[in-house]
Design a protein around this motif. Structure first.
Motif, short mmCIF file in Angstrom:
data_model
loop_
_atom_site.label_atom_id
_atom_site.label_comp_id
_atom_site.label_asym_id
_atom_site.label_seq_id
_atom_site.Cartn_x
_atom_site.Cartn_y
_atom_site.Cartn_z
N THR A 60 40.12 74.09 88.91
CA THR A 60 38.81 73.50 88.65
C THR A 60 37.99 74.32 87.65
N ARG A 61 38.54 75.41 87.16
CA ARG A 61 37.82 76.23 86.18
C ARG A 61 37.72 75.48 84.86
N PRO A 62 36.64 75.67 84.13
CA PRO A 62 36.52 75.04 82.81
C PRO A 62 37.60 75.57 81.86
N LYS A 63 38.07 74.69 80.97
CA LYS A 63 39.08 75.06 79.99
C LYS A 63 38.45 75.05 78.60
N LEU A 64 38.86 75.97 77.77
CA LEU A 64 38.38 76.03 76.39
C LEU A 64 39.35 75.29 75.49
N ALA A 65 38.78 74.49 74.58
CA ALA A 65 39.61 73.72 73.65
C ALA A 65 38.96 73.71 72.28
N ARG A 66 39.78 73.82 71.24
CA ARG A 66 39.29 73.82 69.86
C ARG A 66 39.45 72.41 69.27
N VAL A 67 38.42 71.95 68.57
CA VAL A 67 38.47 70.64 67.91
C VAL A 67 39.41 70.74 66.73
N LYS A 68 40.49 69.97 66.79
CA LYS A 68 41.51 69.98 65.74
C LYS A 68 41.25 68.90 64.70
N LEU A 69 40.77 67.73 65.15
CA LEU A 69 40.57 66.60 64.25
C LEU A 69 39.43 65.73 64.77
N VAL A 70 38.50 65.38 63.89
CA VAL A 70 37.45 64.42 64.23
C VAL A 70 37.98 63.05 63.83
N MET A 71 38.16 62.17 64.83
CA MET A 71 38.83 60.89 64.60
C MET A 71 37.85 59.78 64.19
N GLY A 72 36.62 59.86 64.66
CA GLY A 72 35.65 58.83 64.30
C GLY A 72 34.59 58.64 65.36
N ARG A 73 33.68 57.71 65.08
CA ARG A 73 32.57 57.40 65.99
C ARG A 73 32.95 56.24 66.89
N THR A 74 32.40 56.27 68.10
CA THR A 74 32.62 55.19 69.04
C THR A 74 31.35 55.01 69.88
N GLY A 75 31.39 54.11 70.81
CA GLY A 75 30.20 53.82 71.61
C GLY A 75 29.47 52.64 71.02
N SER A 76 28.60 52.03 71.79
CA SER A 76 27.91 50.82 71.32
C SER A 76 27.00 51.10 70.13
N ARG A 77 26.49 52.32 70.04
CA ARG A 77 25.61 52.66 68.90
C ARG A 77 26.18 53.77 68.03
N GLY A 78 27.42 54.12 68.25
CA GLY A 78 28.04 55.16 67.43
C GLY A 78 27.56 56.55 67.76
N THR A 79 27.09 56.77 68.98
CA THR A 79 26.55 58.08 69.35
C THR A 79 27.60 59.03 69.91
N VAL A 80 28.82 58.55 70.08
CA VAL A 80 29.89 59.37 70.66
C VAL A 80 30.96 59.56 69.58
N THR A 81 31.47 60.78 69.46
CA THR A 81 32.51 61.11 68.49
C THR A 81 33.81 61.33 69.22
N GLN A 82 34.87 60.69 68.73
CA GLN A 82 36.18 60.87 69.34
C GLN A 82 36.91 61.97 68.57
N VAL A 104 42.94 63.66 73.39
CA VAL A 104 41.81 63.02 72.72
C VAL A 104 40.66 62.95 73.71
N ARG A 105 39.47 63.36 73.27
CA ARG A 105 38.29 63.34 74.13
C ARG A 105 37.11 62.73 73.37
N ASN A 106 36.15 62.22 74.12
CA ASN A 106 34.89 61.74 73.56
C ASN A 106 33.84 62.82 73.72
N VAL A 107 33.07 63.07 72.65
CA VAL A 107 32.06 64.12 72.65
C VAL A 107 30.72 63.52 72.25
N LYS A 108 29.68 63.81 73.01
CA LYS A 108 28.35 63.36 72.66
C LYS A 108 27.60 64.53 72.03
N GLY A 109 27.01 64.29 70.91
CA GLY A 109 26.30 65.35 70.20
C GLY A 109 27.07 65.77 68.96
N PRO A 110 26.47 66.68 68.19
CA PRO A 110 27.10 67.10 66.95
C PRO A 110 28.37 67.91 67.21
#
Length: 81
Positions: A19-41, A55-61
């Motif tokens: 249950t410990r948090p895991k660290l991960a490095r962003v390798k590739l920004v795939m695009g925007r998603t969400g109804s208003r484009g506020t989430v980045t995949q 692949v994960r969804n990230v909210k924020g810059p």
């Protein structure tokens, strides 16, 4: 009063380590998603296991090279359409 054996205590510690948090490095920004484009995949690779990436969804810059702290590392986001 409840007594744990060593094996039970070790099993409990293994469960806590999952249950410990895991660290991960962003390798590739795939695009925007969400109804208003506020989430980045993004595709991330784990710092402790470089061969594993999901692949994960990230909210924020976010940009390539950023380090994310993932509280849950098993679930993967659905791909963009």
């Amino acid at each position: 009063f409840f007594f744990y054996s060593r094996a039970a205590a070790a099993a409990k510690m293994d469960k806590l380590s999952d249950t410990r948090p895991k660290l991960a490095r962003v390798k590739l920004v795939m695009g925007r998603t969400g109804s208003r484009g506020t989430v980045t995949q993004v595709r991330v690779e784990f710092l402790d296991d470089v061969a594993r990436s999901i692949v994960r969804n990230v909210k924020g810059p976010v940009r390539e090279g950023d380090i994310l702290v993932l509280l849950e590392s098993e679930r993967e986001a659905r791909r963009l359409r």
